[in-house]
Design an enzyme around this catalytic site. Structure first.
Site, PDB file in Angstrom:
ATOM      1  N   THR A   1     124.250  15.517  19.951  1.00  0.00           N
ATOM      2  CA  THR A   1     124.324  16.339  20.843  1.00  0.00           C
ATOM      3  C   THR A   1     125.145  17.412  20.097  1.00  0.00           C
ATOM      4  OG1 THR A   1     124.453  15.916  22.623  1.00  0.00           O
ATOM      5  CG2 THR A   1     122.546  15.853  22.266  1.00  0.00           C
TER       6      THR A   1
ATOM      7  N   GLU B   1     110.879  16.733  17.134  1.00  0.00           N
ATOM      8  CA  GLU B   1     111.702  15.791  16.523  1.00  0.00           C
ATOM      9  C   GLU B   1     112.472  14.281  17.038  1.00  0.00           C
ATOM     10  OE1 GLU B   1     112.774  14.372  12.543  1.00  0.00           O
ATOM     11  OE2 GLU B   1     113.476  16.040  13.129  1.00  0.00           O
TER      12      GLU B   1
ATOM     13  N   ASP C   1     112.425  20.540  14.810  1.00  0.00           N
ATOM     14  CA  ASP C   1     113.051  19.851  14.356  1.00  0.00           C
ATOM     15  C   ASP C   1     114.086  19.359  14.959  1.00  0.00           C
ATOM     16  OD1 ASP C   1     113.478  18.704  11.046  1.00  0.00           O
ATOM     17  OD2 ASP C   1     115.259  19.259  11.407  1.00  0.00           O
TER      18      ASP C   1
ATOM     19  N   HIS D   1     119.181  15.804  19.098  1.00  0.00           N
ATOM     20  CA  HIS D   1     120.273  16.167  18.957  1.00  0.00           C
ATOM     21  C   HIS D   1     120.545  17.865  19.597  1.00  0.00           C
ATOM     22  CE1 HIS D   1     121.044  13.737  15.554  1.00  0.00           C
ATOM     23  NE2 HIS D   1     119.758  13.582  15.623  1.00  0.00           N
TER      24      HIS D   1
END
Length: 477
Positions: free
Chosen positions: A175, A264, A214, A218
């Site tokens: 992340t 995602e 997207d 993360h």
């Protein structure tokens, strides 16, 4: 470095907003009816010109490629992929340089407005692929306006954001470091959040009614590490993006529940799927893998197709047989034939839950020439309009409220998706003709397939008939 990045406390990790939707507990009566066409690498005029085809094929939503300003080296708008990196690459639009509408791949803001007008005419919902997690590789290509808006270049990225992730199962790296080596944006910076939300609201003003996030896994949730070295106190990006809180006077312009949003969140170890489910629907990437395994084996024998392999409820999953990543990145799915993809699509779409996404392969593509005509911005091949695809898309809408029952033949080559007593989808994934003889909820009688006119009989709860190789059939009461 780790001393400056603090782990969120357990109390914060357990925090769930009082107005959060429960996307983990499955409602067995829930029925999904929508379908998404991923118009991958199509530009706005190509999507607009094909909106009637999209609607006629039974799709209810179309997902565009990223629409923000992106990395734009000279000559980059010609080919979907150029191994010499001179005439363009599809992944350039995944490298933002500013959060303003328009780029060399999809077109201008005016062209997007024309596409949105076409979508409204045919009652098609438009979803935009957005990617706030990172910028372009070339940080010098990022707009000075963008840097200025977020407080300067040193405020753009996490403190370790230029370090490539080494271990994707380490949530700190996942992340706060660079995913795919792309510079990792400090998404918790209020100035960035404000600038990004102004872009989102501009899209909503044009009529956009959904987003695909997207690299969503993360961007941290509350239980993830906090980058205190960047001045971060909490991982609140998703609270802002989903309209739970405003930032510097800016808030999501429409009620969040009126939008279709999914992230995602590719499945792997240590991914807090349940916590992400607090904010949005997620991608069922593991189920896609299972479907492709079935296709490669040409049999579902000993494969459990009923479960979804996800901790979130299936009515909040976006599903696929293949995605642009499985096709384009390492060509994981690109070797599967159009016929194979189609059979699995019919199975997936006939099911009661999940929201299936159909990836549009490049026009002219073959199993040896994956890029086909290799024209960036052009419409994909004709598969999204195939009669079998259209038939199951419309079947899905018609089966609203009907529960599923899945049957598989002993050899694993014949799949049957029953929907209550109203309909059934028959799929032969085998290379040769097969015979269906499986239980069904359809009443006794003779039924004609909606595409080929093939006759099937139901007697005493058994559906029987002959199946051509790699063909699907749709029956309705």
């Amino acid at each position: 470095m780790k001393n400056s990045i603090l782990l969120a406390g357990l109390a914060v990790a357990a925090c769930v907003s009082a107005n959060a939707k429960d996307r983990v507990t499955h409602n067995p009566n829930a029925t999904n009816t929508e379908t998404i066409l991923h118009a991958w690498s199509w530009n706005f005029p190509a999507i607009a010109d094909n909106m009637k085809n999209i609607a006629d094929a039974g799709f209810t939503m179309v997902q565009t490629s990223p629409v923000q300003n992106c990395y734009n080296p000279e000559g980059s708008s010609k080919k979907i992929f150029d191994e010499n990196v001179k005439e363009g690459n599809w992944y350039y639009y995944y490298q933002p340089t500013d959060w303003k509408i328009g780029n060399q791949i999809v077109g201008s803001r005016d062209q997007m407005k024309q596409m949105m007008d076409s979508a409204a005419k045919y009652n098609i919902k438009v979803i935009v692929d957005v990617l706030p997690n990172h910028t372009a590789f070339d940080v010098d290509a990022v707009s000075e306006d963008f840097y200025k808006a977020v407080g300067g270049r040193d405020k753009m990225y996490h403190s370790q954001g230029l370090n490539p992730v080494q271990d994707y199962n380490d949530r700190l790296q996942c992340t706060l470091w660079g995913s795919g080596a792309l510079p990792d944006v400090n998404t918790e910076n209020p100035l960035f959040q404000k600038y990004y939300m102004e872009f989102v609201n501009d899209l909503l003003s044009l009529g956009v009614r959904g987003f695909r996030y997207d690299t969503a896994k993360h961007i941290g949730v509350h239980s993830d590490p906090v980058d205190s070295a960047s001045g971060v106190k909490e991982n609140d990006f998703w609270d802002v993006a989903t309209g739970r809180k405003s930032v510097k006077g800016v808030k999501l312009a429409l009620p969040y529940d009126s939008l279709f949003v999914y992230g995602e969140v590719l499945q792997d170890k240590n991914v807090p799927e349940a916590e992400y489910a607090d904010y949005f629907g997620q991608t069922a990437s593991s189920y896609g893998y299972v479907l492709r395994e079935m296709l490669e084996k040409r049999s579902a024998k000993d494969i459990d197709l009923k479960q979804w392999y996800h901790s979130a409820a299936p009515e909040f999953l976006t599903t696929w047989v293949e995605s642009h990543d499985t096709y384009a990145n390492h060509h994981e799915s690109a070797g599967l034939t159009d016929e194979q993809i189609r059979t699995a699509w019919v199975f997936l779409t006939a099911r009661q839950n999940g929201v299936p996404l159909f990836f549009s392969r490049p026009a002219g593509s073959t199993r040896k020439a994956y890029w086909g005509d290799n024209v960036l911005g052009a419409r994909g091949n004709d598969e999204f309009m195939h009669p079998e695809v259209a038939a199951v898309n419309k079947f899905r809408t018609a089966m609203n409220g009907q529960k599923e029952d899945i049957q598989v033949s002993d050899n694993g080559q014949v799949l049957l998706v029953n929907r209550g007593k109203k309909g059934a989808a028959i799929i032969n994934i085998g290379e040769f003709a097969n015979y269906v003889d499986l239980p069904t909820g359809l009443p006794n009688g003779t039924y004609k397939d909606e595409v080929y006119g093939q006759e099937f009989k139901v007697k005493n709860g058994k559906l029987t008939g002959i199946l051509a190789p790699e063909r699907t059939y749709i029956l309705r009461k």
